[in-house]
Design a protein around this motif. Sequence first.
Motif, mmCIF file in Angstrom:
data_model
loop_
_atom_site.group_PDB
_atom_site.id
_atom_site.type_symbol
_atom_site.label_atom_id
_atom_site.label_comp_id
_atom_site.label_asym_id
_atom_site.label_seq_id
_atom_site.Cartn_x
_atom_site.Cartn_y
_atom_site.Cartn_z
ATOM 1 N N VAL A 1 1.281 -1.433 0.068
ATOM 2 C CA VAL A 1 0.010 -0.009 0.097
ATOM 3 C C VAL A 1 1.636 0.847 -0.048
ATOM 4 C CG1 VAL A 1 -1.867 1.289 1.700
ATOM 5 C CG2 VAL A 1 -1.919 -1.476 1.563
ATOM 6 N N SER B 1 -4.584 5.787 2.237
ATOM 7 C CA SER B 1 -4.563 5.379 1.829
ATOM 8 C C SER B 1 -5.177 4.509 1.138
ATOM 9 C CB SER B 1 -3.322 4.655 0.919
ATOM 10 O OG SER B 1 -1.884 5.870 0.682
ATOM 11 N N ASP B 2 -6.095 3.882 0.194
ATOM 12 C CA ASP B 2 -6.858 2.428 0.186
ATOM 13 C C ASP B 2 -6.389 1.284 0.308
ATOM 14 O OD1 ASP B 2 -8.668 4.598 -1.257
ATOM 15 O OD2 ASP B 2 -8.985 3.415 -2.902
ATOM 16 N N GLY B 3 -6.826 0.680 1.217
ATOM 17 C CA GLY B 3 -6.264 -1.387 1.797
ATOM 18 C C GLY B 3 -5.784 -0.430 3.114
ATOM 19 N N PRO C 1 -11.520 0.366 -1.280
ATOM 20 C CA PRO C 1 -10.794 0.974 -2.156
ATOM 21 C C PRO C 1 -12.479 2.208 -2.214
ATOM 22 C CG PRO C 1 -10.998 -1.981 -2.487
ATOM 23 C CD PRO C 1 -11.744 -1.427 -0.859
ATOM 24 N N SER C 2 -11.325 2.880 -2.830
ATOM 25 C CA SER C 2 -12.541 4.288 -3.536
ATOM 26 C C SER C 2 -13.848 3.483 -3.870
ATOM 27 C CB SER C 2 -11.917 5.144 -4.217
ATOM 28 O OG SER C 2 -10.721 4.968 -3.530
ATOM 29 N N THR D 1 -15.461 0.732 -3.986
ATOM 30 C CA THR D 1 -16.846 -0.111 -2.823
ATOM 31 C C THR D 1 -16.864 0.973 -2.204
ATOM 32 O OG1 THR D 1 -15.347 -0.549 -1.457
ATOM 33 C CG2 THR D 1 -14.960 -1.423 -3.408
#
Length: 224
Positions: A50, A171-173, A219-220, A222
């Motif tokens: 990530v 960040s995503d994740g 994640p953005s 979803t």
Amino acid sequence: MLLKFLVRDAARTLANLASGNPLDLPHAERRNGTWNHDDLAWLAAKVRDVPGDFAAIGVFRGAAFRKVADLAANQGRYAHAFDSFTGVAETPPAGGTQRPVDMLTIDGPDEFVRLMAKAGITRELYEVWPGAVPDCFANVPESLRFAFAMLDVDDYQPAADALRWLPPRISDGGILALDDYSPHAGSMATKSIKEFLATDHGFEKIAAFNQQLILCKLPSATQS
Ligand SMILES: C[S@@+](CC[C@H](N)C(=O)[O-])C[C@H]1O[C@@H](n2cnc3c(N)ncnc32)[C@H](O)[C@@H]1O
């Protein structure tokens, strides 16, 4: 002897299962109010791919931060320490406080840097952002993102302010690790965490132990 270890491991794995925690959660000795270093290593391993730096908001004498900075360096990342470095606010914070106002002072960021050097964490591995939350965020570059961030400021207001500033910067994740979360309580940091959880926050719970709640950013795509 081998059988004894196998039985103990199986019992601990079952305990993880029963508590709703991932089976690979470390079998660690945990003390309330402290972050176990095996848990921090476990979390850092989860964000290896990530993007972003590591951060800790509320570092006191760096018992957890020295591990966070070490883990960040091992992954070629930078770490960020946010704190007043002079303890909590002078006026009793909304939502209550559990200790005298000067109990958590370390006499400024220079003392923190000295403690980190003593622990083998050299100055080029991390940045220090001194000041009360949210003032300590004021000079942080807008582009800064975190793969892993932990929040441990005890009281309602700084935790609530940090929970407005921090999540969009993960960040995503990435992982958001929150201390002082007691599901059956309703004051101090727990109050702000519950308010955050009641919003459309875009994180999923991955573990809870030792009054610490671990969230992972979805994640953005979803997020609603
Ligand atoms: C429980 S200690 C953190 C312990 C640390 N995470 C560790 O593992 O050793 C809480 C920290 O939050 C900081 N803090 C509390 N209120 C704050 C505020 N309003 N702004 C900035 N820092 C604050 C205190 O100075 C203290 O260092």
